[in-house]
Design a protein around this motif. Structure first.
Motif, PDB file in Angstrom:
ATOM      1  N   VAL A   7       0.947  -1.198  -0.085  1.00  0.00           N
ATOM      2  CA  VAL A   7       0.058   0.036   0.122  1.00  0.00           C
ATOM      3  C   VAL A   7       0.873   1.259   0.054  1.00  0.00           C
ATOM      4  O   VAL A   7       1.768   1.332   0.638  1.00  0.00           O
ATOM      5  N   PHE A   8       0.611   2.322  -0.734  1.00  0.00           N
ATOM      6  CA  PHE A   8       1.127   3.724  -0.997  1.00  0.00           C
ATOM      7  C   PHE A   8       0.301   4.505  -0.957  1.00  0.00           C
ATOM      8  O   PHE A   8      -0.767   4.670  -1.263  1.00  0.00           O
ATOM      9  N   GLU A   9       1.189   5.864  -0.608  1.00  0.00           N
ATOM     10  CA  GLU A   9       0.421   6.931  -0.856  1.00  0.00           C
ATOM     11  C   GLU A   9       1.388   8.030  -1.684  1.00  0.00           C
ATOM     12  O   GLU A   9       2.718   7.660  -1.840  1.00  0.00           O
ATOM     13  N   ALA A  10       0.955   8.746  -2.330  1.00  0.00           N
ATOM     14  CA  ALA A  10       1.745   9.649  -3.240  1.00  0.00           C
ATOM     15  C   ALA A  10       0.894  10.838  -3.615  1.00  0.00           C
ATOM     16  O   ALA A  10      -0.281  10.871  -3.481  1.00  0.00           O
ATOM     17  N   GLU A  11       1.392  11.562  -4.502  1.00  0.00           N
ATOM     18  CA  GLU A  11       0.844  12.804  -5.305  1.00  0.00           C
ATOM     19  C   GLU A  11       1.262  12.876  -6.746  1.00  0.00           C
ATOM     20  O   GLU A  11       2.093  12.370  -6.998  1.00  0.00           O
ATOM     21  N   VAL A  12       0.261  13.085  -7.480  1.00  0.00           N
ATOM     22  CA  VAL A  12       0.321  13.263  -8.910  1.00  0.00           C
ATOM     23  C   VAL A  12      -0.025  14.575  -9.307  1.00  0.00           C
ATOM     24  O   VAL A  12      -1.492  14.987  -9.283  1.00  0.00           O
ATOM     25  N   ASP A  13       0.683  15.667  -9.923  1.00  0.00           N
ATOM     26  CA  ASP A  13       0.209  17.026 -10.352  1.00  0.00           C
ATOM     27  C   ASP A  13      -0.578  17.676  -9.141  1.00  0.00           C
ATOM     28  O   ASP A  13      -1.599  18.140  -9.380  1.00  0.00           O
TER      29      ASP A  13
END
Length: 128
Positions: free
Chosen positions: A70-76
């Motif tokens: 499971v991951f968390e991230a941001e895109v734009d």
């Protein structure tokens, strides 16, 4: 900790590629058709590393040959949560990767960012 997680967190694209089976299949969170093959999968993963910002794994679940990261991230600027589902073959290589993400705003941002990467992904895969 699974070696794939270690390689991704280290941003070690050679190690990531080395963990993939030749016949690996990548199932995208934003495309209907799966992508077969090591060269294309490795190129897609490199593209994803270029578009994800502040990427971090937050949980790892393992059951034999099946792993969920499971991951968390941001895109734009859009926050998302996702999961890399991995399956290992008899040799311990990853033969199946399915990625899922939420919410829809994050998935849409990812789809746009990856679409912009796809010409480079295709060139990288063809050159492998």
């Amino acid at each position: 900790m699974h070696p794939f997680r270690q390689a991704v967190e280290a941003r070690d694209t050679d190690a990531i590629e080395g963990l993939l089976a030749d016949d690996v299949v990548f199932t995208s969170p934003v495309a209907f058709k799966p992508y077969p093959g090591k060269a294309l999968t490795a190129a897609i993963l490199r593209g994803a590393m270029r578009v994800f910002e502040n990427f971090r794994y937050v949980r790892e679940i393992a059951d034999g040959r099946n792993h969920a990261l499971v991951f968390e991230a941001e895109v734009d600027g859009k926050a998302l949560t996702g999961c890399d589902f991995l399956h290992l073959d008899d040799d311990g290589k990853i033969d199946d990767i399915m990625v899922m993400v939420r919410p829809l705003s994050g998935a849409n941002a990812l789809a746009e960012a990856m679409a912009a990467q796809f010409p480079q992904i295709q060139r990288e895969a063809a050159g492998a």
